[in-house]
Scaffold this motif. Structure first.
Motif, PDB file in Angstrom:
ATOM      1  N   ALA A 244       0.846  -1.201   0.000  1.00 11.83           N
ATOM      2  CA  ALA A 244       0.000   0.000   0.000  1.00 11.83           C
ATOM      3  C   ALA A 244       0.876   1.243   0.000  1.00 11.83           C
ATOM      4  O   ALA A 244       0.764   2.097   0.896  1.00 11.83           O
ATOM      5  CB  ALA A 244      -0.932  -0.010   1.205  1.00 11.83           C
ATOM      6  N   ILE A 247      -0.348   5.030   0.557  1.00 13.22           N
ATOM      7  CA  ILE A 247      -0.774   5.574   1.850  1.00 13.22           C
ATOM      8  C   ILE A 247       0.271   6.540   2.411  1.00 13.22           C
ATOM      9  O   ILE A 247      -0.067   7.454   3.162  1.00 13.22           O
ATOM     10  CB  ILE A 247      -1.042   4.427   2.854  1.00 13.22           C
ATOM     11  N   ILE A 306      -6.892   7.318   5.812  1.00 10.63           N
ATOM     12  CA  ILE A 306      -5.764   6.388   6.000  1.00 10.63           C
ATOM     13  C   ILE A 306      -6.266   5.065   6.571  1.00 10.63           C
ATOM     14  O   ILE A 306      -5.844   3.984   6.132  1.00 10.63           O
ATOM     15  CB  ILE A 306      -4.702   7.021   6.924  1.00 10.63           C
ATOM     16  N   GLU A 307      -7.144   5.144   7.560  1.00 15.22           N
ATOM     17  CA  GLU A 307      -7.686   3.918   8.143  1.00 15.22           C
ATOM     18  C   GLU A 307      -8.456   3.109   7.107  1.00 15.22           C
ATOM     19  O   GLU A 307      -8.375   1.871   7.079  1.00 15.22           O
ATOM     20  CB  GLU A 307      -8.577   4.270   9.336  1.00 15.22           C
ATOM     21  N   GLU A 309      -7.987   3.187   3.750  1.00 14.66           N
ATOM     22  CA  GLU A 309      -7.028   2.636   2.785  1.00 14.66           C
ATOM     23  C   GLU A 309      -6.243   1.477   3.384  1.00 14.66           C
ATOM     24  O   GLU A 309      -5.920   0.504   2.698  1.00 14.66           O
ATOM     25  CB  GLU A 309      -6.071   3.738   2.320  1.00 14.66           C
ATOM     26  N   ARG A 310      -5.958   1.581   4.680  1.00 17.41           N
ATOM     27  CA  ARG A 310      -5.235   0.511   5.360  1.00 17.41           C
ATOM     28  C   ARG A 310      -6.079  -0.759   5.413  1.00 17.41           C
ATOM     29  O   ARG A 310      -5.592  -1.862   5.123  1.00 17.41           O
ATOM     30  CB  ARG A 310      -4.871   0.978   6.768  1.00 17.41           C
ATOM     31  N   GLU A 314      -5.669  -4.530   3.246  1.00 15.52           N
ATOM     32  CA  GLU A 314      -5.670  -5.862   3.843  1.00 15.52           C
ATOM     33  C   GLU A 314      -6.790  -6.745   3.272  1.00 15.52           C
ATOM     34  O   GLU A 314      -6.550  -7.882   2.861  1.00 15.52           O
ATOM     35  CB  GLU A 314      -5.831  -5.741   5.362  1.00 15.52           C
ATOM     36  N   ASN A 744       2.277  -4.499  16.577  1.00 13.64           N
ATOM     37  CA  ASN A 744       2.560  -3.418  15.632  1.00 13.64           C
ATOM     38  C   ASN A 744       4.049  -3.182  15.413  1.00 13.64           C
ATOM     39  O   ASN A 744       4.427  -2.259  14.688  1.00 13.64           O
ATOM     40  CB  ASN A 744       1.910  -2.110  16.095  1.00 13.64           C
ATOM     41  N   LYS A 747       4.930  -3.437  11.743  1.00 12.79           N
ATOM     42  CA  LYS A 747       3.893  -2.864  10.889  1.00 12.79           C
ATOM     43  C   LYS A 747       4.367  -1.513  10.362  1.00 12.79           C
ATOM     44  O   LYS A 747       5.119  -0.796  11.036  1.00 12.79           O
ATOM     45  CB  LYS A 747       2.595  -2.671  11.668  1.00 12.79           C
ATOM     46  N   TYR A 750       2.043   3.788   9.154  1.00 13.63           N
ATOM     47  CA  TYR A 750       0.664   4.279   9.108  1.00 13.63           C
ATOM     48  C   TYR A 750      -0.263   3.474  10.019  1.00 13.63           C
ATOM     49  O   TYR A 750      -1.461   3.748  10.080  1.00 13.63           O
ATOM     50  CB  TYR A 750       0.125   4.323   7.673  1.00 13.63           C
ATOM     51  N   TYR A 751       0.274   2.487  10.742  1.00 13.16           N
ATOM     52  CA  TYR A 751      -0.504   1.810  11.768  1.00 13.16           C
ATOM     53  C   TYR A 751      -0.461   2.556  13.089  1.00 13.16           C
ATOM     54  O   TYR A 751      -1.281   2.326  13.961  1.00 13.16           O
ATOM     55  CB  TYR A 751      -0.016   0.375  11.965  1.00 13.16           C
TER      56      TYR A 751
END
Length: 772
Positions: A244, A247, A306-307, A309-310, A314, A744, A747, A750-751
């Protein structure tokens, strides 16, 4: 060395050796004055601007518990006495091995300097080259050997039996360099074994690339690894990486609005008036809005985007890639270090090196997240394109370097009729001669090579490396290639071509002999280069431009806590660039050590200053962003050996030019060096890369330990007596411990988005919520 003289445009004879000495003296004086000024200013201002000159201590970085003393010169003693263990604690094995390599280069130069003073100086002085040369029509020697050249190889008669001394010295150089290189590699392997036994998260994790699409789920991948483990509970976690890259632009935009929001709040705090902004083009047009409300709306909007797109990356991945054969990447974390080693070194797929590529994982701080989705095929294609661009740039950059080399020697300029008028002007002042032929061209050359650094970083990132340490290592390789080709080779070749342009035009086959013949004179140019590099190295501790910029920002620009912290922050040490620069200086010193042995004095001077300055910065200034366990030290070893082989080839050619045909015996040194290289790699390479199995280390050390028992919640209890320090669950060198692992850890950023700093205000700032 040519026996023919040269004249300036006015017909006045210009002795190249006098010109070389003059340029050397001027450059030496300028650099000594500059370094003295830098030194005195630093000793004064470092006590006033402690946030700049001892940033890590002032910011209470863990492990940096002692500041340098406030005495005028006491910081020198404090820096030299600072222990290796403390450096490993706060700068990691990266900082420790880098300083060790600088110290080793210093020792090499000092030892060879002592040997050359006994062997070469008296031999060269009694060479009596002038006595066996033919005089011109006026009964004078053309370009009579004078000055410092009297103690260089240039004063040796062709075919003289004295050249046996120089041949023996080549063997001494080989022995000294190989011995110190062996000690460094041996130490590195021992430190790496300890490093790989520590409870670092990276020692329990592997990275997978090009996972088969059918296995690219957390459940499938977990089951696959558990089926290969004698104890399935040894698998701690699987962290899939969903491509991704788009993002990151949203994250960058959101961070920009967070900073604007904080600036607006700070302005409100100081003025008690709400700031406004226009939301049109460049903030100069459009509707005028309350800045705090508008920026908060944009933050909320981008956070939701962002959330989304994240989540889409997935859940939508499997729909978009239903027919694909190759999936993405993943990190796999185990409970035991030995399992990591077994998984990396075991072939686990029939299409090995095409699918399911496995690597020792970098620390989470070391991961270059923007490249984490790049597969192996894409990496190879990118690397090929970058390699082509790099080699093209190397040759293109050589054009201006060649031009500068032509102007580093007055005789060279005088041989080109179009520029002979310059010689008339310069010849009126010896100081001007030295400045324009010795100092200025090398200063411009150094600046010109510095301009390459951002380009090389961009090329290295474009290759597709998944860690910052590999990018830094790529910078090391590329920058060293640029420096050796342009500074060492192009300058020598171009200087010779300009100097012997008429002879080469009449007899093109004479170019090889002319190059070897002119190297003695070029040694002065390289000494001048080393002197300027040493002054620049000392300037790295003063960093006067950086100090001025910081003071300006703190005075007028930085208002919020984040802006002040960012302004005060001192970035990481540039290991890749500095390794390359140091290797070039060592290469130049070795290459000319037999021709002009006094270059060893200035090589030792450079490395001594560099060690002091860079050790100070690594201890108290530069903040590491990541830790990779001295990853570049073996690269330094290999390039040192390559530099030694280049020295051997150069000396074979030089002995041939000097009609000393026993010089072919240098081939023995070449064979010894190659055999040594193979032996050292065989003995240290694999063990340095992978370490040794925990069970073997336990038996060797006589310790009893388990490894790590993980709770079901994902937290850990470390019982790791095979670590260097089993009681330490936190590292101060910017790396994570296994006890700090959470879901995380591996990760993308952007998490965990940038949070707005809390504001303690006694009045409302908006109707919305600032807790984003």
């Amino acid at each position: 060395m040519s026996d023919s003289g040269s004249g300036s445009g006015s017909g006045e004879h210009l002795n190249r050796y006098n010109a070389n000495d003059n340029a050397f003296v001027v450059t030496l004086v300028i650099n000594c004055v500059v370094m003295l000024i830098f030194f005195l200013i630093f000793c004064i201002v470092r006590r006033k601007f402690k946030q700049f000159y001892q940033y890590r201590f002032e910011q209470h970085h863990k492990g940096v518990s002692v500041p340098p003393s406030d005495g005028f010169f006491s910081w020198i003693v404090d820096t030299i006495k600072y222990s290796d263990n403390s450096i490993k604690d706060t700068a990691g094995l990266d900082g420790f091995m880098y300083l060790r390599n600088v110290k080793t280069s210093f020792y090499i130069c000092v030892v060879l300097m002592v040997i050359s003073s006994v062997m070469l100086y008296p031999t060269n002085y009694y060479g009596k080259y002038n006595e066996h040369r033919e005089k011109d029509e006026d009964g004078k020697l053309p370009d009579e050997v004078v000055g410092l050249t009297m103690i260089s190889m240039g004063n040796i008669e062709r075919g003289s039996h004295l050249l046996w001394v120089h041949l023996v010295f080549v063997f001494f150089v080989t022995i000294v360099v190989l011995w110190f290189s062996y000690q460094d590699y041996h130490l590195y392997s021992k430190e790496r074994i300890q490093y790989k036994q520590q409870s670092r998260l990276s020692n329990y994790t592997i990275m997978l690339r090009d996972i088969p699409n059918s296995m690219f789920t957390r459940e499938e991948l977990s089951n696959y690894f558990k089926s290969h483990l004698s104890n399935p509970s040894d698998l701690l976690d699987v962290s899939l990486q969903y491509p991704a890259p788009h993002i990151y632009a949203l994250v960058s935009e959101r961070e920009n609005f967070v900073k604007k929001y904080e600036s607006a709040v700070e302005s409100y705090r100081r003025t008690k008036e709400k700031p406004t902004t226009k939301i049109g083009f460049l903030g100069c047009f459009g509707e005028e809005r309350d800045s705090i409300d508008y920026f908060q709306e944009k933050i909320d909007e981008l956070t939701k985007k962002i959330e989304y797109e994240r989540a889409e990356a997935e859940t939508g991945y499997y729909i978009k890639n239903a027919n694909a054969n190759v999936g993405g990447s993943s990190f796999v974390i185990f409970n035991q270090r030995k399992v990591q080693k077994e998984m990396v070194q075991t072939i686990m797929h029939a299409k090995y090196h095409v699918l399911f590529s496995r690597y020792y994982a970098p620390d989470p701080n070391d991961v270059f997240w923007k490249n984490i989705h790049i597969g192996l095929k894409s990496y190879y294609v990118r690397s090929l394109i970058v390699a082509i661009l790099t080699f093209a740039l190397v040759f293109l950059w050589g054009i201006p370097v060649a031009f500068l080399s032509g102007f580093s020697n007055l005789e060279t300029i005088s041989r080109v009729k179009a520029f002979s008028w310059i010689t008339d002007i310069i010849s009126k002042s010896k100081v001007l001669q030295g400045f324009l032929s010795g100092f200025l061209p090398n200063l411009i050359l150094i600046i010109f090579m510095i301009l390459l650094i951002p380009i090389i970083y961009a090329l290295s990132r474009a290759c597709g490396y998944f860690s910052n340490s590999r990018i830094e290592a790529s910078v090391f390789s590329k920058y060293f290639l640029f420096l050796v080709f342009n500074v060492f080779l192009v300058s020598a070749i171009a200087g010779t071509i300009f100097q012997s342009i008429e002879q080469i035009a009449n007899d093109p086959t004479s170019i090889i002999g002319s190059i070897a013949n002119s190297l003695g004179g070029l040694s002065f140019q390289m000494i001048n280069y080393i002197l300027i590099a040493a002054a620049g190295s000392f300037g790295a501790i003063l960093r006067i431009v950086g100090l001025i910029i910081q003071l300006i920002k703190l005075k007028w620009l930085a208002k919020t806590k984040r802006q002040i912290d960012d302004t005060l922050h001192q970035g990481p040490f540039a290991y890749g660039v500095n390794y390359a620069k140091n290797l070039l200086i060592l290469q130049l010193t070795l290459a000319y050590s037999t021709l002009s042995p006094f270059i060893l004095i200035f090589g030792a001077w450079y490395f001594g200053l560099s060690y002091l300055v860079q050790k100070y910065n690594i201890i108290w200034v530069n903040t590491p962003n990541y830790q990779c366990g001295g990853f570049m030290s073996p690269m330094n070893f290999r390039r040192t050996i390559i530099g030694l082989l280049i020295y051997h080839i150069l000396m074979i050619g030089t002995f041939n030019v000097y009609k000393f045909y026993y010089g072919i015996l240098v081939v023995i040194c070449v064979v010894i060096t190659i055999v040594f290289w193979y032996f050292a790699e065989y003995k240290f390479k694999d063990i340095s890369k992978s370490g040794i199995m925990d069970q073997y280390q336990k038996q060797a050390d006589g310790t009893n330990s388990g490894d790590i028992e993980m709770k079901a919640s994902g937290s850990s209890v470390v019982n790791d007596s095979t670590s260097l320090n089993p009681t330490v669950h936190e590292f101060h060198d910017a790396s994570h411990s296994i006890s700090e692992y959470n879901s995380n850890s591996y990760k993308p950023p952007y998490y965990e988005l940038m949070k707005i700093n809390n504001f303690d205000l006694d009045f409302p700032i908006s109707g919305g919520s600032a807790n984003v």
